[in-house]
Design an enzyme around this catalytic site. Structure first.
Site, PDB file in Angstrom:
ATOM      1  N   GLU A  49      34.505  -0.673   4.575  1.00  0.00           N
ATOM      2  CA  GLU A  49      34.334  -1.560   3.433  1.00  0.00           C
ATOM      3  C   GLU A  49      32.964  -1.298   2.829  1.00  0.00           C
ATOM      4  OE1 GLU A  49      36.974  -5.490   4.670  1.00  0.00           O
ATOM      5  OE2 GLU A  49      34.782  -5.578   4.784  1.00  0.00           O
ATOM      6  N   ASP A  60      28.563 -14.985   0.808  1.00  0.00           N
ATOM      7  CA  ASP A  60      27.765 -14.217   1.759  1.00  0.00           C
ATOM      8  C   ASP A  60      26.583 -15.014   2.287  1.00  0.00           C
ATOM      9  OD1 ASP A  60      29.209 -11.758   1.707  1.00  0.00           O
ATOM     10  OD2 ASP A  60      28.455 -11.445  -0.324  1.00  0.00           O
TER      11      ASP A  60
END
Length: 269
Positions: A49, A60
């Site tokens: 990824e 995040d």
């Protein structure tokens, strides 16, 4: 069959689970990213990824937020990431998934992005803020160009959401093991195994589990149930401490240890 689907199928044929590793594209710069993709694959990453840095990464935690800031400061853009993927394809055929947020893709243009990503050698896209109910136009563009659109399920996903995702899933389903943002956790939630099994009862598409997996021991525990294990923040944290050859060595050692642990979570076949 997509490269992602083929990878999971071949691993299952040999009784193994997938290790999915995350790094932020452009941290510390794209030249380093291009060097690290083959290194990750050589040391056990089955799928990679690449995080597309964004100025407002709401899903995040601090580690990946800082990584995105470093990448943006280095001049990383979506078009430059695609050029990097295209360049690295001469060195490795490991499946590459772009992971990020919808805004950069929307700004680029959905059809243009899908065409350019496919031409570069991108295999899948995971947009954390694009739910399946709103992904119709983007998914149609991606489908036309053979790119897998990967959707998220979480511990709070109800049966309706699970069926919606499993009916539209390609490549793999990403199960978020915890509520909250990305980041290292001290342990694996007890509900993970049961929830993964519920998802697998609804679909034959592989299920990979991510968020909060930080150690080989945790990776091995998750691999006992899931088809794949995603490790992100624990890898990205190495970028805070190391550079150059030291970073390559640290990544090689850590990813290799993760792969050894994931390989112990074999299928029963």
């Amino acid at each position: 069959m997509s490269r992602i689907t083929g990878t999971f199928a071949e691993l299952k044929r040999t009784g193994k689970k997938a290790l999915v590793t995350f790094i932020t594209a452009g941290d510390p710069d794209l030249a380093t990213t291009e060097e690290l993709i083959p290194l990750l694959a050589e040391n056990g990453a089955d799928i990679i990824e690449l995080g597309v840095p964004f100025s407002d990464p709401m899903a995040d935690g601090p580690t990946i937020q800082l990584s995105s800031e470093r990448a943006l400061a280095a001049g990383t853009t979506l078009s430059r990431i695609l050029a990097t993927v295209k360049s690295v394809r001469g060195r490795t055929q490991v499946p590459i998934v772009l992971m990020g947020y919808f805004n950069p893709i929307f700004s680029y243009g959905l059809e243009r992005f899908a065409a350019d990503a496919a031409a570069a050698g991108v295999d899948g896209v995971l947009l954390v803020d694009l739910p399946p109910e709103e992904a119709g136009e983007f998914k149609a563009c991606a489908d036309r160009h053979g790119i897998d659109v990967i959707f998220l399920l979480t511990p709070t996903s109800d049966e309706t959401r699970i069926r919606t995702v499993t009916n539209r899933a390609r490549g793999f389903i990403y199960y978020v093991s915890v509520t909250g943002v990305t980041g290292v956790r001290s342990g694996i939630e007890a509900s993970v195994a049961g929830n993964v099994n519920i998802i697998k009862e609804c679909s034959k598409v592989p299920v990979a589990v991510g968020f909060g997996i930080a150690t080989p021991e945790q990776a091995g525990e998750v691999a006992a149930t899931a088809d794949g294990v995603v490790v992100g923040s624990a890898i990205v944290k190495l970028f805070e401490k190391h550079r150059g050859e030291e970073l390559k060595g640290a990544l090689a050692t850590f990813v290799s240890s993760l792969k050894q642990a994931v390989d112990r979570g074999r299928y029963d076949n």
